[in-house]
Design an enzyme around this catalytic site. Structure first.
Site, PDB file in Angstrom:
ATOM      1  N   GLU A 261       3.311   8.542 -10.610  1.00  0.00           N
ATOM      2  CA  GLU A 261       2.966   9.946 -10.902  1.00  0.00           C
ATOM      3  C   GLU A 261       3.792  10.550 -12.029  1.00  0.00           C
ATOM      4  OE1 GLU A 261       3.104  11.868  -7.058  1.00  0.00           O
ATOM      5  OE2 GLU A 261       1.645  10.475  -6.207  1.00  0.00           O
TER       6      GLU A 261
ATOM      7  N   GLU B   7      -4.218   3.432  -3.146  1.00  0.00           N
ATOM      8  CA  GLU B   7      -4.002   4.348  -2.001  1.00  0.00           C
ATOM      9  C   GLU B   7      -5.321   4.956  -1.542  1.00  0.00           C
ATOM     10  OE1 GLU B   7      -0.863   7.199  -2.843  1.00  0.00           O
ATOM     11  OE2 GLU B   7       0.301   5.719  -3.946  1.00  0.00           O
TER      12      GLU B   7
HETATM   13  O1  9MR Z   1       1.574   9.079   3.003  1.00  0.00           O
HETATM   14  C1  9MR Z   1       2.835   9.551   2.580  1.00  0.00           C
HETATM   15  C2  9MR Z   1       3.335  10.630   3.521  1.00  0.00           C
HETATM   16  O2  9MR Z   1       3.606  10.081   4.792  1.00  0.00           O
HETATM   17  C3  9MR Z   1       4.583  11.269   2.939  1.00  0.00           C
HETATM   18  O3  9MR Z   1       4.962  12.368   3.743  1.00  0.00           O
HETATM   19  C4  9MR Z   1       4.312  11.727   1.525  1.00  0.00           C
HETATM   20  C5  9MR Z   1       5.526  12.350   0.924  1.00  0.00           C
HETATM   21  O4  9MR Z   1       5.317  12.830  -0.354  1.00  0.00           O
HETATM   22  O5  9MR Z   1       3.901  10.624   0.733  1.00  0.00           O
HETATM   23  C6  9MR Z   1       2.694  10.089   1.164  1.00  0.00           C
HETATM   24  O6  9MR Z   1       2.285   9.057   0.309  1.00  0.00           O
HETATM   25  C7  9MR Z   1       2.026   9.433  -1.042  1.00  0.00           C
HETATM   26  C8  9MR Z   1       2.311   8.238  -1.912  1.00  0.00           C
HETATM   27  O7  9MR Z   1       3.601   7.756  -1.703  1.00  0.00           O
HETATM   28  C9  9MR Z   1       2.113   8.578  -3.378  1.00  0.00           C
HETATM   29  N1  9MR Z   1       0.812   9.102  -3.614  1.00  0.00           N
HETATM   30  C10 9MR Z   1       0.385  10.198  -2.750  1.00  0.00           C
HETATM   31  C11 9MR Z   1       0.552   9.790  -1.280  1.00  0.00           C
HETATM   32  C12 9MR Z   1       0.009  10.878  -0.371  1.00  0.00           C
HETATM   33  O8  9MR Z   1       0.751  12.043  -0.519  1.00  0.00           O
END
Ligand code: 9MR
Length: 385
Positions: free
Chosen positions: A181, A287
């Site tokens: 990101e 994802e």
């Molecule tokens: O699924 C993840 C969630 O459990 C966490 O709280 C969150 C924190 O920012 O991150 C989520 O995963 C993210 C991923 O690492 C990067 N892309 C977006 C995903 C969804 O937010």
């Protein structure tokens, strides 16, 4: 028109149910839920010729029903959280590998591949990375000489972080999300502390360090969401092109694909994959989830007390189009990872908490919250249509 098949494929148990008089076996059979553990076609087998099928997991999901479904339908894993900077190096020099090691162990035992997510990110990163030796915030520094020193220190910390993790999992992880990101939705490079302190050098150093220590067949990705949407896509493309031209060791683009029914369009997704493939790069879908709802508009988004069957059919139709496209482009896509296993565990429900008073559970996957197959499952394994 898209066809959504709901095949009455039943487990031995379901077939053994004694039907009350008057109920035809067909209608009863069609109404029986089919467990993901009984559904005949395994997702990873179905797409074996095209790409890996992965799932994001927490270590707690490596037992019970999740584990069984993982073993049956997926051949690749990624940690949903435990490899992120704040989890794996909460304090400088203090690495906590135990949770990630559990995932590695499970993957090895079950002959699954592993993606590494994520080495460098602006979120879930501990503050200490960005504090100078006196404990001041590097971003606040105005003296040019001190800023230069801070930049060196931050890049050194980045190098140590990347090197330590990549070396440890060298023989286990085949794809790395090196940076995550780094482009903002507004089409600017993300104004994170990484960027404010080092410019784009942090991206280059991250890739170079990962390349130095990764296994020789490992692939290195730049990962992002909304990669199909301009102006973000254009900026990502220009950045990646520049990295390639500068000889930075990047192998591909990770498209997170946190998408919704009907958005983005299949045409834009196709265009995006082709754009990056034309730079000589691989693509991975990293994802994937298909939300039933749009991103929370204000006022809060409409939700269902009970999700109507028609929504699951619309979702299935979208999954159908999506996987047809992925399969058509399978020489340009090496992996498709869902951001979860089944509808009982999805980050999308955190946003219901955040934006919608906890109302409106989402259901983004092809397996429902009870691990039964959904219309979307039949849609993506359908070999005829
Ligand atoms: O699924 C993840 C969630 O459990 C966490 O709280 C969150 C924190 O920012 O991150 C989520 O995963 C993210 C991923 O690492 C990067 N892309 C977006 C995903 C969804 O937010």
């Amino acid at each position: 028109m898209l066809k959504v098949l709901r095949k009455p494929l039943l487990s031995g148990l379901a077939l053994a149910i004694v039907l009350p008089a008057g109920l035809s076996s067909v209608s009863a059979a069609e109404n029986q839920p089919v467990s993901a553990l009984d559904a005949a076609v395994e997702l990873d087998e179905r797409y074996a010729k095209s790409f890996d099928i992965g799932a994001a997991v927490e270590p707690s999901m490596l037992q019970g029903k999740d584990a069984e479904v993982l073993k049956r339908h997926y051949n690749s894993l990624v940690a949903e959280n435990v490899m992120k900077p704040i989890n794996i190096q909460p304090e400088e020099g203090k690495f906590t590998f135990e949770e990630m090691d559990k995932i590695v162990e499970f993957a090895k035992e079950n002959n699954m591949k592993l993606r590494g997510h994520t080495l460098i990110w602006h979120s879930q990163v501990p503050e200490w990375f960005f504090l100078d030796k006196e404990g001041n915030k590097m971003v606040d520094e105005t003296d040019p000489k001190q800023r230069e020193k801070n930049k060196k220190l931050l890049l050194k910390r980045l190098e140590t972080h990347v090197k330590t993790i990549v070396k440890r999992y060298k023989s286990d992880i085949s794809s790395w999300d090196v940076v995550n990101e780094v482009v903002d939705d507004n089409g600017q490079l993300r104004n994170s502390p990484w960027y404010q302190i080092t410019g784009t050098d942090y991206i280059k150093v991250a890739f170079e360090t990962a390349d130095r220590y990764a296994g020789k067949d490992a692939k290195l990705y730049i990962n992002d969401y909304n990669t199909e949407i301009d102006p973000k896509r254009e900026t990502l493309y220009n950045l990646v092109k520049e990295l390639v031209e500068d000889g930075v060791p990047i192998d591909g683009v990770g498209h997170q694909a946190h998408i919704q029914i009907g958005w983005p369009s299949i045409a834009e997704i196709e265009k995006t994959i082709n754009m990056f493939a034309d730079l000589g790069l691989d693509n991975q879908i990293t994802e994937l989830d298909v939300s039933l709802y749009g991103w929370p508009p204000k006022p809060a988004y409409p939700t269902y007390d009970e999700i109507p069957a028609s929504e699951f059919d619309r979702q299935a139709a979208h999954y159908d189009e999506l996987f047809k496209l992925y399969e058509k482009l399978d020489d340009k896509i090496s992996s498709v990872t869902f951001w979860g296993v089944a509808d009982n565990h999805t980050w999308l429900n955190d946003r219901a908490e955040q934006y919608n008073d906890g109302v409106g559970a989402d259901a983004p996957f092809v397996f429902d919250k009870d691990y039964n197959v959904k219309p979307a499952y039949w849609a993506i394994i359908d070999e005829e249509s």
